[in-house]
Write a protein that holds these residues in place. Sequence first.
Motif, mmCIF file in Angstrom:
data_model
loop_
_atom_site.group_PDB
_atom_site.id
_atom_site.type_symbol
_atom_site.label_atom_id
_atom_site.label_comp_id
_atom_site.label_asym_id
_atom_site.label_seq_id
_atom_site.Cartn_x
_atom_site.Cartn_y
_atom_site.Cartn_z
ATOM 1 N N GLU A 11 79.279 -35.856 -51.003
ATOM 2 C CA GLU A 11 78.329 -35.488 -49.943
ATOM 3 C C GLU A 11 77.969 -34.005 -50.038
ATOM 4 N N ALA A 12 78.953 -33.197 -50.442
ATOM 5 C CA ALA A 12 78.695 -31.761 -50.585
ATOM 6 C C ALA A 12 77.613 -31.523 -51.644
ATOM 7 N N VAL A 13 77.651 -32.315 -52.704
ATOM 8 C CA VAL A 13 76.631 -32.166 -53.758
ATOM 9 C C VAL A 13 75.242 -32.446 -53.207
ATOM 10 N N PHE A 14 75.110 -33.515 -52.439
ATOM 11 C CA PHE A 14 73.776 -33.873 -51.937
ATOM 12 C C PHE A 14 73.278 -32.876 -50.901
ATOM 13 N N VAL A 15 74.192 -32.306 -50.145
ATOM 14 C CA VAL A 15 73.780 -31.251 -49.205
ATOM 15 C C VAL A 15 73.307 -30.029 -49.992
ATOM 16 N N ALA A 16 74.044 -29.684 -51.052
ATOM 17 C CA ALA A 16 73.645 -28.533 -51.875
ATOM 18 C C ALA A 16 72.296 -28.786 -52.528
ATOM 19 N N LEU A 17 72.100 -30.006 -53.016
ATOM 20 C CA LEU A 17 70.824 -30.380 -53.629
ATOM 21 C C LEU A 17 69.680 -30.163 -52.646
ATOM 22 N N ASP A 18 69.864 -30.630 -51.420
ATOM 23 C CA ASP A 18 68.793 -30.507 -50.428
ATOM 24 C C ASP A 18 68.545 -29.047 -50.047
ATOM 25 N N TYR A 19 69.609 -28.266 -49.886
ATOM 26 C CA TYR A 19 69.442 -26.833 -49.599
ATOM 27 C C TYR A 19 68.698 -26.139 -50.749
ATOM 28 N N ALA A 20 69.103 -26.481 -51.960
ATOM 29 C CA ALA A 20 68.477 -25.827 -53.126
ATOM 30 C C ALA A 20 66.985 -26.119 -53.155
ATOM 31 N N ARG A 21 66.642 -27.374 -52.931
ATOM 32 C CA ARG A 21 65.220 -27.732 -52.988
ATOM 33 C C ARG A 21 64.460 -27.097 -51.837
ATOM 34 N N ARG A 22 65.109 -27.012 -50.675
ATOM 35 C CA ARG A 22 64.452 -26.415 -49.500
ATOM 36 C C ARG A 22 64.090 -24.945 -49.774
ATOM 37 N N HIS A 23 64.900 -24.301 -50.609
ATOM 38 C CA HIS A 23 64.697 -22.861 -50.863
ATOM 39 C C HIS A 23 64.126 -22.582 -52.248
ATOM 40 N N GLY A 24 63.606 -23.630 -52.867
ATOM 41 C CA GLY A 24 62.841 -23.418 -54.102
ATOM 42 C C GLY A 24 63.674 -23.178 -55.348
ATOM 43 N N ALA A 25 64.964 -23.495 -55.303
ATOM 44 C CA ALA A 25 65.784 -23.318 -56.513
ATOM 45 C C ALA A 25 65.546 -24.487 -57.464
ATOM 46 N N VAL A 26 65.608 -24.198 -58.754
ATOM 47 C CA VAL A 26 65.507 -25.254 -59.769
ATOM 48 C C VAL A 26 66.872 -25.936 -59.854
ATOM 49 N N VAL A 27 66.888 -27.254 -59.767
ATOM 50 C CA VAL A 27 68.162 -27.995 -59.800
ATOM 51 C C VAL A 27 68.383 -28.556 -61.200
ATOM 52 N N VAL A 28 69.507 -28.159 -61.787
ATOM 53 C CA VAL A 28 69.899 -28.639 -63.120
ATOM 54 C C VAL A 28 71.094 -29.559 -62.945
ATOM 55 N N PHE A 29 70.956 -30.810 -63.404
ATOM 56 C CA PHE A 29 72.028 -31.787 -63.243
ATOM 57 C C PHE A 29 72.601 -32.085 -64.629
ATOM 58 N N ASP A 30 73.830 -31.626 -64.847
ATOM 59 C CA ASP A 30 74.536 -31.952 -66.085
ATOM 60 C C ASP A 30 75.406 -33.172 -65.809
ATOM 61 N N LEU A 31 75.142 -34.292 -66.474
ATOM 62 C CA LEU A 31 75.775 -35.563 -66.081
ATOM 63 C C LEU A 31 77.303 -35.517 -66.197
ATOM 64 N N ASP A 32 77.812 -34.919 -67.289
ATOM 65 C CA ASP A 32 79.250 -34.601 -67.356
ATOM 66 C C ASP A 32 80.120 -35.777 -66.919
ATOM 67 N N TYR A 33 80.010 -36.916 -67.558
ATOM 68 C CA TYR A 33 80.799 -38.086 -67.163
ATOM 69 C C TYR A 33 82.239 -37.966 -67.632
ATOM 70 N N ARG A 34 83.159 -38.173 -66.682
ATOM 71 C CA ARG A 34 84.599 -38.190 -67.019
ATOM 72 C C ARG A 34 85.190 -39.452 -66.408
ATOM 73 N N PRO A 35 85.623 -40.398 -67.185
ATOM 74 C CA PRO A 35 86.044 -41.695 -66.631
ATOM 75 C C PRO A 35 87.251 -41.595 -65.697
ATOM 76 N N TYR A 36 88.035 -40.548 -65.854
ATOM 77 C CA TYR A 36 89.323 -40.471 -65.152
ATOM 78 C C TYR A 36 89.151 -40.391 -63.645
ATOM 79 N N THR A 37 87.964 -40.055 -63.168
ATOM 80 C CA THR A 37 87.829 -39.780 -61.726
ATOM 81 C C THR A 37 87.064 -40.865 -60.994
ATOM 82 N N TRP A 38 86.255 -41.636 -61.657
ATOM 83 C CA TRP A 38 85.380 -42.612 -60.998
ATOM 84 C C TRP A 38 86.122 -43.917 -60.694
ATOM 85 N N SER A 39 85.717 -44.583 -59.611
ATOM 86 C CA SER A 39 86.349 -45.864 -59.251
ATOM 87 C C SER A 39 85.745 -47.015 -60.040
#
Length: 342
Positions: free
Chosen positions: A162-190
């Motif tokens: 949820e923190a990521v999506f809040v940051a995403l929305d704040y960034a877009r609200r203030h005109g920041a370019v959002v770079v998403f590095d997918l960075d998949y690590r299997p050890y953490t996902w359900s």
Amino acid sequence: MNGGGDVNGLRFDPTKPLDVIALGRLCIDLNANETGRPLEDVVTFTRYLGGSPANIAVGAARLGLKTGFIGKVADDPFGRFIVRYLREAGIDTSGVVTDAPGSVTGLTFTEMKSPEEGRIYMYRENVADLNLAPNEVSEEYLGSTKALLISGTALARSPSREAVFVALDYARRHGAVVVFDLDYRPYTWSSPEETAVYYKLAAEKSDVVIGTREEFDRLERFDPPSRGDDETTARRLFAHRARLVIVKHGKAGSVAYTRNGQRVVGPVFPARVVKPFGAGDAYAAALLYDLLRGWALERCLTYGSAAAAIVISRHSCSDAMPTAEEIEAYIRQVQSGQGAGA
Ligand SMILES: Nc1ncnc2c1ncn2[C@@H]1O[C@H](COP(=O)(O)OP(=O)(O)O)[C@@H](O)[C@H]1O
Ligand SMILES: O=C(O)C[C@@H](O)[C@H](O)C(=O)COP(=O)(O)O
């Protein structure tokens, strides 16, 4: 620095004091000192700052970018080491919070059986970085940056998700370019389903999406099959917010697509590979450096690829991140036919 012009379809606001804020895990890498053997036969390790977004932040700072970080560290010796290391690397840590006692710092053990054969073993139960909460993300802080870099693993669990999506929305609200590095690590996902859903939600809100072919395949789990076609992947994301999509293919190089129809193939630099890890983090840091400076895409991918070759030729990831001078020197060395030897 990009004077706010629309280069590669991206517009960085030159009035923002920070160049990039990275968001995600802050961990410890423990890289085997004894190479050429499986981890069960390794006796000693060297400790480095770790975590893909942390490595990228160090790489960005080493290249001279004004870099900040949003993340959470454990109230333990490793957490204190991490904050000290970031500060000594010149990274602003005002967005880094310390968790309540009880959580731990993620550890990544890196095996170096051979230059091509190595595995990483991540210990990520009860890690502090995934406890980053939405109310610990500052809108004012995100209003101070030209770019926000988010790392896919931060989407693996709540409340970090949820923190990521809040940051995403704040960034877009203030005109920041959002770079998403997918960075998949299997050890953490359900589950792979969870990865696909959250990767897609975040990617559709991002301006730049970077990932390996395998990571994009995970994102596309519920899409009509793209059969691994990079252009199809890019086109799908251009239907949303993306302006630049970069698909990495390991030692086969990389390819970048822009919303306005460019397709640029990234070069591959020779490397005396010590470990196959760290390439993507170095690539992202150097690419971002050049994007922020408004360079053409060809040069951005060249810089990223050269930085990647340098880092995989060294023992660490974070410590190994090169300066701009080192990257330039390596590009000249290779282009003059002197071969590898970063
Ligand atoms: N063995 C290698 N030799 C030279 N360059 C490499 C090698 N492996 C990766 N790279 C460079 O690093 C980039 C990113 O590496 P890749 O392995 O695709 O991403 P990640 O490290 O995120 O999995 C590649 O596109 C390529 O330019
Ligand atoms: O991202 C992690 O938690 C581990 C990294 O610190 C480690 O250096 C690594 O595996 C880098 O991987 P890559 O850059 O994705 O190859």
